[in-house]
Motif scaffolding. Structure first.
Motif, mmCIF file in Angstrom:
data_model
loop_
_atom_site.group_PDB
_atom_site.id
_atom_site.type_symbol
_atom_site.label_atom_id
_atom_site.label_comp_id
_atom_site.label_asym_id
_atom_site.label_seq_id
_atom_site.Cartn_x
_atom_site.Cartn_y
_atom_site.Cartn_z
ATOM 1 N N VAL A 5 0.841 -1.215 0.000
ATOM 2 C CA VAL A 5 0.000 0.000 0.000
ATOM 3 C C VAL A 5 0.864 1.248 0.000
ATOM 4 C CG1 VAL A 5 -1.678 1.326 1.340
ATOM 5 C CG2 VAL A 5 -1.929 -1.167 1.154
ATOM 6 N N LEU A 6 1.945 1.213 0.807
ATOM 7 C CA LEU A 6 2.855 2.356 0.882
ATOM 8 C C LEU A 6 3.502 2.641 -0.463
ATOM 9 C CD1 LEU A 6 4.075 4.480 2.730
ATOM 10 C CD2 LEU A 6 5.887 2.859 3.308
ATOM 11 N N ARG A 7 3.901 1.537 -1.166
ATOM 12 C CA ARG A 7 4.502 1.722 -2.489
ATOM 13 C C ARG A 7 3.517 2.357 -3.469
ATOM 14 N NH1 ARG A 7 6.981 -3.370 -1.468
ATOM 15 N NH2 ARG A 7 5.287 -4.413 -2.610
ATOM 16 N N LYS A 8 2.258 1.904 -3.403
ATOM 17 C CA LYS A 8 1.239 2.473 -4.293
ATOM 18 C C LYS A 8 1.005 3.951 -4.006
ATOM 19 C CE LYS A 8 -1.333 -1.806 -5.170
ATOM 20 N NZ LYS A 8 -2.637 -2.482 -5.013
ATOM 21 N N LEU A 9 0.954 4.289 -2.714
ATOM 22 C CA LEU A 9 0.751 5.700 -2.341
ATOM 23 C C LEU A 9 1.936 6.559 -2.782
ATOM 24 C CD1 LEU A 9 -0.821 5.367 1.238
ATOM 25 C CD2 LEU A 9 -1.952 6.079 -0.867
ATOM 26 N N THR A 10 3.146 5.985 -2.619
ATOM 27 C CA THR A 10 4.345 6.718 -3.037
ATOM 28 C C THR A 10 4.323 6.951 -4.546
ATOM 29 O OG1 THR A 10 5.611 5.731 -1.224
ATOM 30 C CG2 THR A 10 6.853 6.705 -3.049
ATOM 31 N N THR A 11 3.967 5.886 -5.283
ATOM 32 C CA THR A 11 3.887 6.008 -6.742
ATOM 33 C C THR A 11 2.850 7.045 -7.152
ATOM 34 O OG1 THR A 11 4.516 3.677 -6.997
ATOM 35 C CG2 THR A 11 3.480 4.750 -8.884
ATOM 36 N N LEU A 12 1.693 7.018 -6.457
ATOM 37 C CA LEU A 12 0.624 7.981 -6.754
ATOM 38 C C LEU A 12 1.075 9.415 -6.491
ATOM 39 C CD1 LEU A 12 -2.320 8.474 -7.584
ATOM 40 C CD2 LEU A 12 -2.966 8.168 -5.172
ATOM 41 N N CYS A 13 1.788 9.618 -5.390
ATOM 42 C CA CYS A 13 2.285 10.965 -5.054
ATOM 43 C C CYS A 13 3.288 11.455 -6.087
ATOM 44 C CB CYS A 13 2.926 10.950 -3.667
ATOM 45 S SG CYS A 13 1.750 10.760 -2.311
ATOM 46 N N VAL A 14 4.170 10.539 -6.533
ATOM 47 C CA VAL A 14 5.163 10.911 -7.544
ATOM 48 C C VAL A 14 4.470 11.293 -8.849
ATOM 49 C CG1 VAL A 14 7.040 10.048 -8.979
ATOM 50 C CG2 VAL A 14 7.018 9.533 -6.538
ATOM 51 N N VAL A 15 3.480 10.487 -9.250
ATOM 52 C CA VAL A 15 2.738 10.776 -10.485
ATOM 53 C C VAL A 15 2.023 12.117 -10.383
ATOM 54 C CG1 VAL A 15 0.812 10.056 -11.940
ATOM 55 C CG2 VAL A 15 2.460 8.363 -11.132
ATOM 56 N N CYS A 16 1.338 12.351 -9.253
ATOM 57 C CA CYS A 16 0.631 13.626 -9.055
ATOM 58 C C CYS A 16 1.594 14.805 -9.080
ATOM 59 C CB CYS A 16 -0.127 13.609 -7.722
ATOM 60 S SG CYS A 16 -1.547 12.491 -7.703
ATOM 61 N N CYS A 20 1.546 17.871 -11.744
ATOM 62 C CA CYS A 20 1.526 19.278 -11.312
ATOM 63 C C CYS A 20 2.648 20.064 -11.967
ATOM 64 C CB CYS A 20 1.634 19.368 -9.792
ATOM 65 S SG CYS A 20 0.149 18.809 -8.916
ATOM 66 N N LEU A 21 3.838 19.436 -12.053
ATOM 67 C CA LEU A 21 4.959 20.117 -12.698
ATOM 68 C C LEU A 21 4.686 20.370 -14.173
ATOM 69 C CD1 LEU A 21 8.028 18.279 -11.083
ATOM 70 C CD2 LEU A 21 7.340 20.665 -10.751
ATOM 71 N N VAL A 22 4.073 19.360 -14.830
ATOM 72 C CA VAL A 22 3.737 19.528 -16.252
ATOM 73 C C VAL A 22 2.719 20.648 -16.427
ATOM 74 C CG1 VAL A 22 2.620 18.438 -18.234
ATOM 75 C CG2 VAL A 22 4.290 17.160 -16.891
ATOM 76 N N LEU A 23 1.676 20.645 -15.595
ATOM 77 C CA LEU A 23 0.649 21.683 -15.680
ATOM 78 C C LEU A 23 1.239 23.063 -15.402
ATOM 79 C CD1 LEU A 23 -2.378 19.944 -13.910
ATOM 80 C CD2 LEU A 23 -2.065 20.356 -16.363
ATOM 81 N N LEU A 24 2.146 23.133 -14.432
ATOM 82 C CA LEU A 24 2.804 24.398 -14.127
ATOM 83 C C LEU A 24 3.627 24.872 -15.309
ATOM 84 C CD1 LEU A 24 3.344 26.534 -11.950
ATOM 85 C CD2 LEU A 24 5.310 25.181 -11.201
ATOM 86 N N GLY A 25 4.304 23.941 -15.982
ATOM 87 C CA GLY A 25 5.083 24.295 -17.161
ATOM 88 C C GLY A 25 4.209 24.767 -18.300
ATOM 89 N N VAL A 26 3.068 24.074 -18.494
ATOM 90 C CA VAL A 26 2.126 24.474 -19.550
ATOM 91 C C VAL A 26 1.572 25.865 -19.266
ATOM 92 C CG1 VAL A 26 -0.125 23.979 -20.577
ATOM 93 C CG2 VAL A 26 1.505 22.127 -20.190
#
Length: 313
Positions: A5-16, A20-26
């Motif tokens: 579960v922790l790995r999934k949450l970590t992966t989800l946070c990294v993806v989010c 956010c970085l992509v949206l900020l760049g756009v």
């Protein structure tokens, strides 16, 4: 289980975080590449070319140091904020009289002297959405349910009638002709303007102030705008408003344009003395409920019978 579960949450946070970085760049890219910035840069480069470094070094240097910036005119009189000059930055620059839009100088500089942009703004005469800074957003093309789309050239005099009620004084030939047509066609038999006329049809006294949501636009052939509704309604009232008791008249395009300009000028706005045009001594508003004798109005009306006459339009 907890580690999975922790790995999934970590992966989800990294993806989010990446999203956010992509949206900020756009967002940053879009802000840097606003279309009005290209227009201002084009103006700066062309103006530098027209001035020349050797002719006027001080002015050339000031122009060279120009940075893109939003420009706006706030007119509290009619509660508008116009940013039109952000793109039409050279509207008062005579050096750009032959330029293309949006850099072209205003075609009537004398008119602009009487209605300076910093005092009147642009939308009071031209319509459109003054707050916008894009071609589409400013309503150069009709925006659904925006109250006043950019006024077409043929109907421009309708905006003059917002403030000027003495049409003869400003030589507003379309408004003069439109008012005459209103009388000739016995429009006052059904419609009222400032208490003059009948009550069979809608009161037209504040027609210019009506929101487009009050009009049924689904039967229009052209653009879905209030302006076009008026034009097509005069051309064929039964098609545009099925069941309407309004009678159709065989009018030329120029006559339809003149009558539409007059009706679209009717409003009940009151301006302060600063913005109220001076009237001629002894001026009296002409009555609009005077009509021609009924025998002179045939099936196609006297207007059609005189269809070849010059309306000075």
């Amino acid at each position: 289980m907890e580690k999975a579960v922790l790995r999934k949450l970590t992966t989800l946070c990294v993806v989010c975080g990446l999203v956010c970085l992509v949206l900020l760049g756009v967002a940053g890219f879009r802000d840097t590449n606003r279309e009005w910035k290209y227009y201002q840069e084009d103006y700066r480069e062309k103006l530098m070319g027209k001035l020349g470094r050797d002719k006027n070094p001080a002015m050339y240097q000031r122009v060279a140091e120009m940075k893109p910036e939003l420009k706006q005119v706030v007119v509290t009189e009619w509660q508008t904020v116009d940013r039109c000059v952000t793109c039409h930055i050279s509207i008062e620059d005579p050096l750009f009289a032959q330029a293309g839009q949006p850099l072209k100088t205003h075609p009537y500089p004398e008119l602009l002297k009487q209605h300076p942009v910093e005092r009147f703004g642009c939308t009071i005469c031209h319509g459109g959405q003054g707050l916008a800074t894009t071609y589409y957003g400013s309503s150069h093309e009709p925006i659904h349910n925006w109250p006043v789309t950019l006024v077409t050239k043929g109907l421009m005099q309708s905006r003059c009638g917002y403030c000027h009620k003495d049409f003869e004084a400003i030589k507003a030939d379309k408004l003069i002709a439109g008012r005459a047509l209103y009388q000739e066609l016995h429009c006052a038999g059904c419609h009222q303007i400032n208490g003059q006329g009948g009550a069979v049809g809608p009161d037209l006294s504040s027609f210019a102030d009506k929101d487009p949501s009050n009009f049924s636009l689904e039967n229009l052939k052209g653009s879905r705008s209030k302006q076009n509704w008026v034009i097509e309604h005069f051309q064929d009232p039964q098609r545009v408003s099925p069941g309407s008791p309004m009678r159709g008249y065989a009018m030329s395009d120029k006559q339809v344009e003149a009558l539409a300009s007059y009706v679209l000028s009717l409003n009940q706005r009151e301006f302060t003395r600063k913005y109220t045009p001076k009237l001629r001594a002894g001026y009296l508003p002409p009555r609009v409920d005077t009509v021609l004798p009924e025998p002179e109005l045939g099936t196609t009306s006297k207007v059609e019978a005189d269809g070849n006459r010059d309306l000075r339009l």
